[in-house]
Scaffold this active site. Structure first.
Site, short mmCIF file in Angstrom:
data_model
loop_
_atom_site.label_atom_id
_atom_site.label_comp_id
_atom_site.label_asym_id
_atom_site.label_seq_id
_atom_site.Cartn_x
_atom_site.Cartn_y
_atom_site.Cartn_z
N LYS A 54 0.84 -1.20 0.00
CA LYS A 54 0.00 0.00 0.00
C LYS A 54 0.88 1.26 0.00
CE LYS A 54 -3.74 -2.59 1.97
NZ LYS A 54 -4.37 -3.18 3.14
N GLN A 98 -5.06 -1.76 9.32
CA GLN A 98 -4.84 -3.08 8.72
C GLN A 98 -5.46 -4.17 9.59
OE1 GLN A 98 -3.31 -3.70 5.63
NE2 GLN A 98 -4.14 -5.74 6.03
N ASP A 121 -11.18 2.26 3.27
CA ASP A 121 -11.46 0.83 3.12
C ASP A 121 -12.95 0.59 2.89
OD1 ASP A 121 -9.53 -1.11 3.01
OD2 ASP A 121 -9.18 -1.20 5.17
#
Ligand code: NDP
Length: 287
Positions: A54, A98, A121
């Site tokens: 990322k 995460q 997300d």
């Protein structure tokens, strides 16, 4: 006849070229780069790999990114406090925590702490709710990537039967909503579904998001179907990844199919970059 392979790497590369231009335009307009903060708790090796890709993705597009690595024993309060700080940070447009988080952390509560405008997300209940009722929102990255890949097949989803295997909050449920939005007739299968093979055989579009190596057999695939394999499963004793679909058999029957690796995976990170730029623009313009 062999299926056309939908090359996720190539599609992702093409989309990223466009995103690079969007980053340039954003910098020109607002005098700064769109910024992503990635929060990682503990040292799970798979999470570390994802976080590194990322960060690399951001750098390649000329975006700003920062990483916050917290020790395994971080408390709920400490983690939520960091998220709140990032919510207020004008340098940051997207916050990604995460997953998975250590067992003592309530992940849902952490996600709910993220400002929905920075929830790149697309996991915050506000974004999921807006997705469900068809309002503008930050869409979760893997489902959004899957829709891009289906688009590349050129198949019009209107009236098609889409079968999604898996009902998780991060893949199965949101992708089912996106397929429905495109006027497909959607069937969602899960571990209690009776006759999974029969369900799959009816699919014009088959999305497999189970997490079980090659559970979908070649003779479960309807001839000419679009097959999107989300699964990433490690083969025992090797570093090799395989999907949920028996690729070699399915590609002889399907019309289009995504490989693993090189299918959905590269799209997920690309959609994260897309969401961060979108979030940045919305924050700067107040729209
Ligand atoms: P989850 O474990 O959260 O969900 C798996 C789903 O599969 C559940 O709904 C479960 O049903 C269903 N399932 C399990 N066994 C069966 C079975 N025998 N028959 C039918 N359905 C079954 O997984 P995720 O959705 O998070 O991920 C799925 C896969 O996709 C994983 O391999 C993951 O690594 C991969 N993935 C890949 C990404 C990428 O970018 N490439 C991103 C996200 C995920 P039930 O609800 O009844 O338990």
């Amino acid at each position: 006849m062999s299926a056309t392979i939908i090359d996720g790497k190539a599609v992702a590369a093409e989309i990223r070229e466009g995103l690079k231009l969007e980053v340039e335009a954003f910098k020109g307009e607002f005098g700064r780069e769109p910024g992503l903060a990635v929060v990682i708790v503990g040292e799970d090796p798979a999470s570390r790999t994802y976080v590194n890709s990322k960060k690399k993705g951001c750098a390649e597009l000329g975006m700003y990114s920062e990483e916050h690595t917290l020790p395994e024993q971080t408390t709920q309060a400490e983690l939520e406090s960091l998220v709140r700080k990032l919510n207020l940070d004008p340098r940051i447009d997207g916050i990604l925590v995460q997953l998975p988080l250590p067992k003592h952390i309530d992940a849902d509560a952490v996600i709910s702490t993220i400002d929905p405008k920075k929830d790149v997300d697309g996991f915050h209940p506000v974004n999921i709710g807006n997705l469900l009722i068809g309002r503008p929102c930050l869409k979760s990255c893997t489902p959004a990537g899957i829709m891009e890949l289906i688009k590349r097949s050129g198949v019009d989803l209107t009236g098609k039967h889409a079968v999604v295997v898996g009902r998780s909050n991060i893949v199965g449920k949101p992708v089912s909503v996106l397929l429905l939005e495109k006027h497909a007739t959607v069937t969602i299968c899960h571990s209690r579904t009776k006759d999974l093979a029969g369900m799959c055989r009816m699919a014009d579009v088959l999305v497999a998001a189970v997490g079980k190596a090659r559970i979908i057999k070649g003779d479960w695939v309807k001839p000419g179907a679009v097959v999107i394999d989300v699964g990433t499963n490690k083969v025992e004793g090797s570093k090799k990844l395989v999907g949920d679909v028996d690729f070699d058999a399915a590609k002889e029957v399907a019309g289009w199919i995504t490989p693993v690796p090189g299918g959905v995976g590269p799209m997920t990170i690309t959609m994260l970059m897309h969401n961060t730029i979108k979030a940045a623009r919305a924050i700067m313009t107040g729209k």
